[in-house]
Design an enzyme around this catalytic site. Structure first.
Site, PDB file in Angstrom:
ATOM      1  NE  ARG A  58      -8.713   2.425  10.600  1.00  0.00           N
ATOM      2  CZ  ARG A  58      -7.661   1.801  10.114  1.00  0.00           C
ATOM      3  NH1 ARG A  58      -7.049   2.284   9.049  1.00  0.00           N
ATOM      4  NH2 ARG A  58      -7.209   0.710  10.648  1.00  0.00           N
ATOM      5  CB  SER A  78      -0.940  -0.040   1.208  1.00  0.00           C
ATOM      6  OG  SER A  78      -2.019   0.837   1.034  1.00  0.00           O
ATOM      7  CG  ASP A  93      -5.718  -4.197  -3.597  1.00  0.00           C
ATOM      8  OD1 ASP A  93      -6.564  -3.324  -3.351  1.00  0.00           O
ATOM      9  OD2 ASP A  93      -4.494  -4.020  -3.439  1.00  0.00           O
ATOM     10  CG  HIS A 116      -5.514  -2.473   0.040  1.00  0.00           C
ATOM     11  ND1 HIS A 116      -4.572  -2.339  -0.950  1.00  0.00           N
ATOM     12  CD2 HIS A 116      -5.073  -1.714   1.076  1.00  0.00           C
ATOM     13  CE1 HIS A 116      -3.617  -1.513  -0.536  1.00  0.00           C
ATOM     14  NE2 HIS A 116      -3.900  -1.133   0.688  1.00  0.00           N
ATOM     15  CG  ASP A 117      -6.283  -4.631   5.157  1.00  0.00           C
ATOM     16  OD1 ASP A 117      -5.486  -3.774   4.739  1.00  0.00           O
ATOM     17  OD2 ASP A 117      -7.040  -4.441   6.122  1.00  0.00           O
TER      18      ASP A 117
END
Lengths: 392, 392
Positions: A237, A168, A336, A369-370
């Site tokens: 967030r 990232s 992702d 993505h994580d």
């Protein structure tokens, strides 16, 4: 990146020969020399908080530098105290016998310049005024963060890194390291990243910044510790967190499950409280984030992300990689959608067009993505193989 | 759905034989009979604001009912005054010679119950108190909205609709129409929708609600007109707007273009103002939305969306469609990631398993969820063909 809870839950515990780095102690590198930012502004000194794992070898050739993502920090392995519930954010890949094997490598991770976890950033005191920098902190770029990191690495006696690694925002930093400090980087591993922010990624960051900056507590950036725009930061967030996960992972993790308590109150007029598990999860993510993160750092870091663009104004992307001498591994994850696999492929292809030793590897994962943070034997095998291909 | 600007820019002007419905006048249907919501609460009366285009035929069989999406309203074709800059939100498909041909069909569209554009909703006066309902407005479901619409349709002398049509939230309503009022619906067209909200879609709505409810001006939902939580509503809208567009359409429309003015100020410390075009666009979307939309309606509508679930607690999805007698056309768009094509396919397949006359059609489009609102000859051809297959 998600809250550490997730990483812990999926930490690999399979290999019997793997160990943990144990209790670690963060250290501070205080650099008393002025630092000039890309924007031209200067600060008289700065501090970087960092951790190291493993031992630097006699030739000083076995160091790996880890670049953290937007919400990460220097604490990527081990625990600060034996009773700590959670280890560092990349504990699953750093340690004895793990992909970044601390029996062999000296692993360094530092909170980025501009950060809020011990390194100098907008929440640090401005030595010229004695008050918090807040928005007097200079505009920040990924290059600035990397240039400050390089001072730390040299300070540690390392002139050549076996690898610089990140996912990232950390992936952007790793690429920038290989470009700006080619003589210091023998290997670069970038994951789940991009050569430039897409319009969609900018858009999500812009909404997050808007939520923060319109929170009255932001006060044009001029706030004291613990009195910041927590409401806006939590909203930012929560939204960003959705972009770190895949549709499929959210469905399999939460689906339409409702919270056991309070769910029925929603049938009464005027009840918009948390009803679904996924809402509860996001609320928790938002709240736990404001307890450990500074809103102004969020603004500076997201702006650095949005401005990141390795494509030249005229030239093609491969021109950016011309200075690079490192071998490169670029990893994309199939699910992702924040930094889609195509954007990672693009990086590797541009490196290849520039005549560099680059490989693109695609990891199949449903976790979005994580994925780069989570348990992935496929990823681990790629990391091990990439490191093994060079003698240190 | 996006701001009308987008729809206007892409309105089809190609077919010389197509015309506009011209100047239209909204009307109010005041229903003086009590209305009982799914939650059990009752209101003594309600108003629905609506528009019609074309003429009801002598047999009263040529009516099409249009269901609007989350931020839509009753004004879907023509202009309220000749000088209006923008026509109604679906003007590209409603009019003489257009897919919903007003030379042949009597088209009805009404602002949904719970809305804020003329129909009774949280911003309307509560006849029992004389003050705004705000959160005293009963909890709302898609079924409630449809049941109120059905009263209007009957009031207009229509016992059988040639078609009920909608995209996104409107698609849910169209499906609910066909299920709850099978005797009134001969055809149903649902587009870019889902049989139930995914965890990701709930998550985005939850963040939007959080932004609104944490805006101090929300005041537990108790606010007066023009004093609502505009900041929170704008943030919610900006975020939601990203989900209506595709990554690709954002890149081709904005890419990384910077605003002509003010872009350089971002290099100075403390400047987080709008820098990229996509930021400016989102800010505009957020601001224009608060001028026309009520925050409490946003809460009620998104909650109705999140609770929408045609899957039974035990039974399969096809059970939901058993009562339906209408022919059905279900349309998915390839780049829609809010209600992905698979979720639309699922609807059509469940209908088929229930033994219904259903077709799934996939339209290739780069424009994301909002594709259903935009110029699409492929979609137009599907709509024309579906309607032509039945004599009215």
């Amino acid at each position: 990146m998600t809250d550490d809870d997730t990483a812990v839950a999926t930490t690999s515990k399979t290999a019997a020969e793997e160990g943990d780095v144990g209790v670690v102690r963060p250290q501070d590198f205080v650099c008393r020399e002025p630092f000039t930012f890309d924007c031209g502004a200067e600060i008289p000194e700065f501090t970087l908080r960092y951790e190291t794992y493993g031992q630097l070898n006699a030739a000083h050739t076995n160091a790996i530098f880890i670049c953290h993502a937007l919400s990460g920090d220097h604490h990527c392995a081990g625990r600060h105290a034996p009773e700590d519930r959670k280890p560092g954010w990349w504990d699953n890949i750093i340690g004895p016998g793990k992909p970044f094997d601390t029996r062999k490598y000296f692993v360094i991770c530092a909170n980025g310049l501009g950060g809020c976890r011990g390194s100098t950033g907008p929440s640090s005191p401005n030595p010229r005024t004695g008050r918090r920098y807040n928005l007097d902190f200079p505009a920040l770029t990924i290059r600035d963060v990397v240039r400050a990191h390089a001072r730390l690495v040299k300070h540690l006696g390392v002139e050549s890194l076996a690898a610089v690694v990140g996912g990232s925002m950390g992936g952007m930093m790793a690429l920038q390291w290989a470009i700006d400090f080619p003589e210091m980087v023998r290997g670069v591993i970038s994951m789940a990243t991009t050569a430039r922010q897409s319009a969609q990624a900018i858009a999500f960051n812009a909404v997050g910044r808007s939520a923060i900056m319109q929170d009255p507590a932001w006060n044009q950036g001029d706030y004291e510790a613990d009195k910041g725009p927590n409401v806006g930061l939590a909203v930012a967030r929560m939204m960003a967190h959705i972009t770190y996960l895949s549709n499929k992972s959210l469905d399999s993790k939460f689906g339409r499950a409702k919270r056991e308590t309070g769910g029925n109150s929603g049938d009464a007029p005027g009840h918009f409280d948390v009803e679904f598990e996924v809402e509860s999860y996001l609320q928790h993510q938002g709240q736990s984030f404001v307890n450990r993160f500074d809103a102004n750092t969020y603004l500076y870091f997201t702006k650095a992300l949005d401005r990141f663009d390795l494509h030249g104004p005229d030239g093609p992307l491969e021109d950016a990689f011309k200075p690079m001498t490192a071998r490169a591994l670029v990893v994309g994850f199939t699910s992702d959608w924040l930094f889609p696999k195509e954007q990672n492929q693009e990086i590797a292809q541009a490196m290849l067009r520039a005549g560099k030793r680059a490989t693109y590897a695609e990891v199949t994962s449903d976790l979005g993505h994580d994925s780069f943070l989570l348990n992935s034997p496929d990823l681990y095998a790629l990391l091990r193989a990439f490191l093994a291909a060079e003698k240190t």
